[in-house]
Design a protein around this motif. Structure first.
Motif, mmCIF file in Angstrom:
data_model
loop_
_atom_site.group_PDB
_atom_site.id
_atom_site.type_symbol
_atom_site.label_atom_id
_atom_site.label_comp_id
_atom_site.label_asym_id
_atom_site.label_seq_id
_atom_site.Cartn_x
_atom_site.Cartn_y
_atom_site.Cartn_z
ATOM 1 N N VAL A 1 4.879 -3.954 -11.825
ATOM 2 C CA VAL A 1 4.045 -3.549 -10.698
ATOM 3 C C VAL A 1 2.607 -3.424 -11.193
ATOM 4 O O VAL A 1 2.332 -2.708 -12.148
ATOM 5 N N LEU A 2 1.698 -4.133 -10.525
ATOM 6 C CA LEU A 2 0.305 -4.194 -10.975
ATOM 7 C C LEU A 2 -0.582 -3.381 -10.032
ATOM 8 O O LEU A 2 -0.720 -3.714 -8.854
ATOM 9 N N PRO A 3 -1.203 -2.298 -10.525
ATOM 10 C CA PRO A 3 -2.161 -1.559 -9.691
ATOM 11 C C PRO A 3 -3.376 -2.435 -9.408
ATOM 12 O O PRO A 3 -3.837 -3.181 -10.274
ATOM 13 N N GLN B 1 6.207 8.454 -8.232
ATOM 14 C CA GLN B 1 6.746 9.623 -7.545
ATOM 15 C C GLN B 1 7.329 9.238 -6.195
ATOM 16 O O GLN B 1 8.379 9.719 -5.788
ATOM 17 N N ALA B 2 6.626 8.315 -5.498
ATOM 18 C CA ALA B 2 7.144 7.866 -4.208
ATOM 19 C C ALA B 2 8.433 7.084 -4.364
ATOM 20 O O ALA B 2 9.333 7.144 -3.527
ATOM 21 N N ALA B 3 8.542 6.324 -5.481
ATOM 22 C CA ALA B 3 9.766 5.555 -5.720
ATOM 23 C C ALA B 3 10.943 6.478 -5.989
ATOM 24 O O ALA B 3 12.081 6.144 -5.706
ATOM 25 N N THR C 1 0.841 -1.191 0.000
ATOM 26 C CA THR C 1 0.000 0.000 0.000
ATOM 27 C C THR C 1 0.878 1.243 0.000
ATOM 28 O O THR C 1 1.731 1.418 0.873
ATOM 29 N N ILE C 2 0.684 2.087 -1.017
ATOM 30 C CA ILE C 2 1.432 3.336 -1.144
ATOM 31 C C ILE C 2 0.424 4.437 -1.431
ATOM 32 O O ILE C 2 -0.368 4.336 -2.370
ATOM 33 N N ALA C 3 0.477 5.495 -0.638
ATOM 34 C CA ALA C 3 -0.439 6.636 -0.787
ATOM 35 C C ALA C 3 -1.898 6.182 -0.803
ATOM 36 O O ALA C 3 -2.720 6.694 -1.549
ATOM 37 N N ALA D 1 -3.791 7.595 -11.680
ATOM 38 C CA ALA D 1 -3.299 8.479 -10.628
ATOM 39 C C ALA D 1 -2.550 7.683 -9.567
ATOM 40 O O ALA D 1 -1.527 8.122 -9.047
ATOM 41 N N ALA D 2 -3.065 6.483 -9.274
ATOM 42 C CA ALA D 2 -2.417 5.651 -8.270
ATOM 43 C C ALA D 2 -1.016 5.243 -8.705
ATOM 44 O O ALA D 2 -0.069 5.280 -7.934
ATOM 45 N N LYS D 3 -0.886 4.881 -9.988
ATOM 46 C CA LYS D 3 0.424 4.449 -10.466
ATOM 47 C C LYS D 3 1.396 5.616 -10.532
ATOM 48 O O LYS D 3 2.580 5.477 -10.247
#
Length: 599
Positions: free
Chosen positions: A502-504, A597-599, A489-491, A590-592
């Motif tokens: 990486v699969l949303p 950005q977090a990475a 879970t990220i953001a 938006a989630a991806k």
């Protein structure tokens, strides 16, 4: 003004026959240009135009008669060997045929317009100039070149001034002058699309006979069902009722399946109806780009639903333009790369299960991933942090972003970043999948996987808590049983590491606001779906199995529910909503981006 005809049936027959005759004429003319000695082909083209002219004359369509008459004269000169099918002459004939199609479309629309036919008539007259009767002619930029048929090989052709004065340029090209009216906003029709009558379907008589036979079988089973019902109500032979009902159910299942297949076949049309316009597009583009390209077409007889055909024309045109402009090199560039001067573009179609696979493959330079990434950064479409987390497949998918182009200068053919975006949009509408295969320096291939029909679909039934949903099987890649601890879970968004990507994750219970009625479990199921070039995972409670379902509309009030494409009625009478994967992928963008950005 409105089209006036005393005999509507006669007019309908004329439009049907003219449409059929003109459907393949572009492809025939391009083939004639390659094989000028094919007299059978030339005679077939001549007969088609002659037939249209004769019927148009009888029905008093004056503009159509004028264009077809002069076109027929040019074709007749070709038949007699007085003219040679040089590309410049073929240009005039092709433009004349385009005008014929436009005029027939006007008649179909029951409105005759004042079309500017003078330009094409003048060009046809130039080919028919009196002083070329004795030789084969070609028009080259204001000069008529005549080669006498009976001269030795070393004799040079004689140049004569044109006897017909061409109209001065008005700033618009002939293609603009002949182009049909623009389609209304929001439609997906391509300019110059083949003539088709959307109100009628021409069906092989054998298919109608097969359909009638199946209806007869259905009537017999209906009568048997009514008899069983009567026996049950009158308490007759109750001991055998269960067994007889089971037999009836099996027979009804078989008959309705056969009936459904026959109806589906009646809606199917060959994909060649779309393919036949492409040889002319490739011919014109190759000349404009200064390239030598051979188009090879396979699988024209592959059939699919007409509703799907309506939506694939634009994507295929854009993919062909992309292959021609960005893929295939010029003869000089190919020589440096050790390739033959003529490039190859292969367009093919075939069936795989309940899908149709369409491939556009070229032997050009391929896609330069580094250049694609640099351009995306330059245009601000992605950030450096996002790029660092992308796989090669994801970088290739950047070409589908709105506004993306590797061209530094926009041209008439490309460079504005709108073509590939159209491809993705239309494929998403069909719940189709796009796959890119690429080998830099050797070429690239775009593979489209599309459903055969949009009316009745194969679906995967899933359970979300205690509600049943239907997911189009054409969009499903695989299903997974996932432990709760495997999600990240990220953001506030869930993701799953699936092999090298990486699969949303979209939790359908949260998306559709389904109340939790079951106890929390240590695992769940993920359905991996693909829409165009994107992949997402749909989190569900259970997998119920595959089933063929008929799509029903939700009506105007519920037509725009996000993530829902429609509904279907289950065997027990309950309503199951049909998931729209293309809409759900938008929720993951938006989630991806947040993940990158977090990475």
């Amino acid at each position: 003004m409105s089209v006036l005809c005393d005999d509507q049936e006669l007019l309908d027959e004329f439009l049907t026959e003219a449409t059929e005759l003109l459907e393949k004429i572009d492809d025939d003319l391009i083939t004639l240009e390659k094989f000028p000695g094919d007299m059978e082909l030339l005679n077939r083209i001549f007969r088609s135009i002659h037939t249209v002219k004769g019927a148009a004359s009888f029905l008093e369509f004056e503009l159509l008669v004028k264009v077809t008459h002069k076109t027929e004269d040019v074709l007749n000169r070709l038949r007699k060997g007085e003219l040679a099918p040089h590309p410049a002459i073929m240009d005039v004939i092709l433009d004349a045929v385009t005008m014929v199609k436009i005029l027939i479309n006007d008649i179909k629309g029951e409105e005759l317009k004042e079309r500017p036919i003078d330009g094409i008539i003048v060009r046809l007259m130039a080919v028919l100039a009196e002083n070329v009767v004795e030789g084969a002619a070609e028009i080259v930029t204001g000069v008529l070149v005549v080669a006498t048929p009976h001269t030795a090989p070393e004799q040079e052709p004689v140049a004569l001034d044109l006897l017909v004065t061409l109209p001065e340029s008005s700033g618009t090209s002939i293609s603009d002058e002949l182009a049909p009216p623009a389609a209304p906003a929001g439609t997906t029709k391509a300019s110059g699309e083949e003539l088709t009558d959307k109100a009628t379907v021409r069906v092989d008589v054998k298919r109608v006979d097969d359909l009638m036979n199946q209806v007869g079988e259905l009537v017999l089973e209906r009568n048997r069902m009514m008899q069983l019902t009567s026996d049950y109500q009158n308490e007759i032979n109750l001991d055998a009722f269960g067994e007889e009902l089971a037999k009836l159910s099996k027979r009804m299942n078989f008959v309705t399946s056969e009936l459904q297949m026959q109806i589906l076949k009646m809606r199917l049309i060959p994909v060649g109806n779309v393919f036949k316009k492409f040889p002319r597009i490739v011919r014109n583009m190759a000349r404009d780009l200064g390239k030598m390209v051979e188009l090879q077409v396979f699988g024209e007889d592959t059939e699919l639903d007409r509703s799907v055909v309506d939506l694939i024309s634009d994507p295929l045109i854009h993919l062909l333009r992309n292959a021609m402009d960005h893929g295939v090199e010029t003869p000089q560039e190919r020589a440096v790369a050790g390739k033959p001067p003529t490039g190859s573009v292969v367009l093919s179609a075939h069936h795989e299960g309940n899908r149709i696979i369409i491939s556009i493959k070229d032997d050009g330079r391929g896609i330069d991933c580094e250049r694609v990434a640099a351009k995306a950064l330059e245009k601000g479409l992605i950030t450096p942090d996002q790029l660092s987390a992308m796989s090669t497949r994801e970088i290739l998918s950047l070409i589908f972003l709105p506004g993306f182009s590797t061209k530094d200068v926009a041209s008439d053919l490309s460079g504005r970043g709108v073509g590939m975006d159209v491809v993705r949009t239309n494929i998403e509408k069909l719940n189709g999948v796009i796959e890119i295969k690429n080998e830099q320096g050797q070429g690239s291939e775009f593979i489209l996987q599309l459903p055969l029909t949009l009316a009745i679909i194969q679906s995967l039934l899933v359970e979300v808590e205690r509600e049943t949903y239907s997911i189009p099987l054409s969009a499903v890649l695989e299903t997974l049983r996932v432990n709760a601890g495997d999600f990240h879970t990220i953001a506030g968004r869930k993701f799953l590491q699936l092999r090298d990507s990486v699969l949303p994750i979209v939790a359908l219970a949260e998306t559709f606001h389904v109340s939790q009625e079951t106890q929390h479990k240590d695992f769940c199921y993920v359905v991996v779906v693909a829409v165009a070039e994107k992949k997402i995972g749909l989190m569900v409670s259970r997998l119920l199995g595959q089933q063929e379902v008929a799509i029903k509309s939700l009506g105007n009030y519920l037509a725009n529910v996000p993530g829902i494409a429609g509904s279907t009625i289950m065997g027990d009478g309950r309503v199951a909503l049909i998931v729209d994967p293309s809409k759900l992928t938008g929720l993951c963008e938006a989630a991806k981006n947040g993940l990158h950005q977090a990475a």
